[in-house]
Design a protein around this motif. Structure first.
Motif, PDB file in Angstrom:
ATOM      1  N   THR A 144       8.656  14.819  56.360  1.00  0.00           N
ATOM      2  CA  THR A 144       9.807  14.758  57.258  1.00  0.00           C
ATOM      3  C   THR A 144       9.385  14.706  58.722  1.00  0.00           C
ATOM      4  O   THR A 144       9.919  13.915  59.511  1.00  0.00           O
ATOM      5  CB  THR A 144      10.714  15.973  57.024  1.00  0.00           C
ATOM      6  N   VAL A 185      15.690  15.089  60.679  1.00  0.00           N
ATOM      7  CA  VAL A 185      16.618  15.515  59.637  1.00  0.00           C
ATOM      8  C   VAL A 185      17.549  14.373  59.249  1.00  0.00           C
ATOM      9  O   VAL A 185      17.785  14.117  58.056  1.00  0.00           O
ATOM     10  CB  VAL A 185      17.433  16.738  60.105  1.00  0.00           C
ATOM     11  N   ASP A 188      16.009  11.765  57.004  1.00  0.00           N
ATOM     12  CA  ASP A 188      16.008  12.154  55.591  1.00  0.00           C
ATOM     13  C   ASP A 188      17.407  12.037  55.000  1.00  0.00           C
ATOM     14  O   ASP A 188      17.565  11.663  53.825  1.00  0.00           O
ATOM     15  CB  ASP A 188      15.499  13.589  55.437  1.00  0.00           C
ATOM     16  N   TYR A 189      18.423  12.361  55.821  1.00  0.00           N
ATOM     17  CA  TYR A 189      19.789  12.226  55.336  1.00  0.00           C
ATOM     18  C   TYR A 189      20.101  10.764  54.991  1.00  0.00           C
ATOM     19  O   TYR A 189      20.725  10.473  53.955  1.00  0.00           O
ATOM     20  CB  TYR A 189      20.781  12.739  56.380  1.00  0.00           C
ATOM     21  N   ALA A 219      15.977  16.564  52.084  1.00  0.00           N
ATOM     22  CA  ALA A 219      16.894  16.703  53.217  1.00  0.00           C
ATOM     23  C   ALA A 219      17.272  18.164  53.438  1.00  0.00           C
ATOM     24  O   ALA A 219      17.380  18.630  54.579  1.00  0.00           O
ATOM     25  CB  ALA A 219      18.141  15.865  52.973  1.00  0.00           C
ATOM     26  N   ALA A 237      14.440  19.874  55.080  1.00  0.00           N
ATOM     27  CA  ALA A 237      14.375  19.470  56.489  1.00  0.00           C
ATOM     28  C   ALA A 237      15.365  20.281  57.322  1.00  0.00           C
ATOM     29  O   ALA A 237      15.043  20.737  58.425  1.00  0.00           O
ATOM     30  CB  ALA A 237      14.674  17.979  56.617  1.00  0.00           C
ATOM     31  N   GLY A 238      16.578  20.475  56.771  1.00  0.00           N
ATOM     32  CA  GLY A 238      17.566  21.285  57.479  1.00  0.00           C
ATOM     33  C   GLY A 238      17.139  22.733  57.596  1.00  0.00           C
ATOM     34  O   GLY A 238      17.328  23.372  58.639  1.00  0.00           O
ATOM     35  N   ALA A 289      22.444  23.043  61.580  1.00  0.00           N
ATOM     36  CA  ALA A 289      21.410  22.840  60.556  1.00  0.00           C
ATOM     37  C   ALA A 289      21.686  23.693  59.331  1.00  0.00           C
ATOM     38  O   ALA A 289      21.441  23.272  58.193  1.00  0.00           O
ATOM     39  CB  ALA A 289      20.037  23.165  61.132  1.00  0.00           C
TER      40      ALA A 289
END
Length: 508
Positions: free
Chosen positions: A263, A376, A379-380, A413, A416-417, A428
């Protein structure tokens, strides 16, 4: 295997003039039994840089007392430790060496402190004579054996109250109330070793080190990366001891770390992290050799137990047990071999080196509010593409495979958050929570796919053995219904996770 007990105790300050109050007046105590004075001689071992002490681990060789021998203590919570015991020997027991390998690596522990204690013991018993707690007044003489302060001595007196096995921790509150009324106060030191190190000059005059508050995007990513590295190292002994859920937690830490490398590749150089990620993938695979089978066993077992007895026809439970045993690979021994292997120890060394000298890229110096949301949201977007691909397929094998790929993207994801949460706060947190919900739906669907394949295999085996396949078909139908329910649920859960407002929050 070493003997293990849960040690729950509290320590209190005392002087030579301190006298214990009448503890027979503590609620629940029927009799106070004096057990006499015992002389204890304990040598504490650590590395030169006190690596074990820095993790609140205690390794000692003690003579005197009913439990003389080697002791290794792992912290569980404040005032609670797991104490492992091995018989007295001249050298470190191999079982302890293995449990400490993730921290010691290639270093041999050496004597760092010697404690001579004169212990005056009393037992607090209930009216039936059952031990409730042991109270001791310890007169201690400590000598520094290595490092800064070598040869320095210190003396003090302290009171220990240790709960009996299977005792009620609330009883310690009652004892403490009585001690406080007599002017006895809790100790500021968590252990004799910590006090000895402090009072013999090993840490005297030093300011307690604290990590600086992360400022840049790189600071935040490194804090997350280092947390996962510590988790892997800390869980190593728990995995070796086969503690509940330890393998799963260690596997998750390896996945989180590998995911962070992917990420945040604008922050950490992939030329360095990709090879490390490959080794983390290997480790996660080794840890998961039997984990997936364990999850499947529980799912099928729970499904079977939930059926009315009249619908369980044939030797269903017996076949499940035989089938599971045949698929297992002796994972306990396999995992231990992996943790003892050169490849794993080399990975730990590599992770230490990466943590100490991180391969930062220019973006690492930028503000976290700008750089982290970008990673982030990237990745989303990958998750969104996979979700669209999954939802455009009709139910069937192609959708099953697409949903499994979406599940992997949802997990990344979410991680990542989680990593960005300290910097980005509530946005986040909300993002990770809603993506986790997507991951959960996709995960249950994938588990049903795997379960159906297993049930089909079991039904074929049962049929070949001349057994009825009614129950296997019934269980298969239940799993089909579960998969259908998750597929119907998914669009709504995904809609909540893909709200424009939620994505916009991450940009501000």
């Amino acid at each position: 295997m070493a003997d293990t007990k849960r040690e729950i105790e509290r320590k209190y300050e005392a002087t030579d003039a301190t006298r214990l109050p009448d503890l027979s007046r503590v609620a629940g105590v029927g009799r106070v039994e004096k057990r006499g004075v015992t002389e204890l001689d304990a040598v504490y071992y650590d590395t030169a840089d006190l690596r074990l002490a820095s993790h609140s681990l205690t390794l000692r060789r003690r003579t005197g007392g009913a439990d003389e021998g080697w002791h290794l203590k792992f912290p569980v919570a404040t005032g609670i430790r797991d104490e492992l015991h091995e018989p007295l020997a001249d050298t470190l027991p191999p079982s302890f060496a293995a449990l400490l390998r993730s921290r010691l690596r290639h270093t041999e522990p050496v004597p760092v402190v010697r404690l001579l204690s004169s212990r005056d013991v009393q037992h607090l018993n209930d009216p039936d004579g059952t031990l409730l707690a042991e109270v001791s007044v310890d007169t201690v003489c400590a000598e520094r054996l290595a490092g800064e302060g070598t040869g320095t001595t210190a003396t003090w007196t302290e009171i220990e109250v240790e709960l009996a096995d299977d005792g009620d921790p609330a009883f310690l509150d009652a004892v403490e109330k009585r001690l406080r009324k007599a002017g006895v106060r809790p100790s500021e030191s968590p252990s004799k070793l910590a006090r000895a190190l402090a009072e013999t000059g090993a840490v005297r005059g030093e300011k307690k080190r604290t990590e600086e508050d992360p400022q840049t995007a790189g600071d935040h990513v490194l804090a997350y990366v280092r947390k996962q590295i510590r988790t892997i190292v800390d869980l190593d002994p728990a995995v070796r001891r086969d503690l509940p859920d330890s393998v799963h937690k260690m596997r998750v830490a390896t996945r989180r770390l590998r995911s962070a490398f992917k990420t945040y590749r604008r922050i950490l150089d992939r030329e360095v992290t990709d090879p490390v990620g490959a080794e983390l993938k290997w480790l996660a695979g080794e840890l998961g050799v039997d984990r997936d089978q364990e999850v499947l066993d529980k799912r099928l077992g729970d499904r079977t137990e939930a059926l009315p007895a009249t619908l369980v026809l044939g030797p269903v439970r017996g076949r499940l047990q035989v089938w599971s045993a045949a698929r297992r690979t002796g994972s306990r021994r396999r995992i231990t071999d992996v943790l003892d292997g050169k490849r794993y120890l080399a990975l730990l060394d590599t992770l230490d080196a990466l943590s100490a000298d991180p391969p930062l890229r220019p973006a690492a110096s930028r503000a976290p509010a700008k750089e982290l949301p970008r990673a982030v949201l990237k990745d989303y977007k990958k998750l969104a593409r996979r979700m669209d691909h999954a939802l455009e397929h009709p139910p069937g094998p192609e959708r099953d495979a697409a949903m499994h790929e979406a599940r992997k993207a949802a997990k990344r994801a979410r991680y990542a958050g989680d990593a960005a949460r300290p910097a980005l706060g509530k946005p986040a947190k909300r993002f990770a929570k809603r993506v986790k919900a997507v991951q959960s739906v996709l995960g249950d669907h994938q588990d049903s796919v795997v379960a159906r394949e297993a049930l089909r295999t079991l039904a074929i085996e049962a049929h070949a053995a001349g057994e009825t396949t009614f129950t296997w078909g019934l269980l298969y139908g239940h799993e089909e219904a579960t998969a259908d329910a998750r597929e119907r649920e998914l669009p709504e859960v995904w809609a909540r996770a893909s709200e424009p407002v939620l994505r916009a929050d991450l940009k501000h």
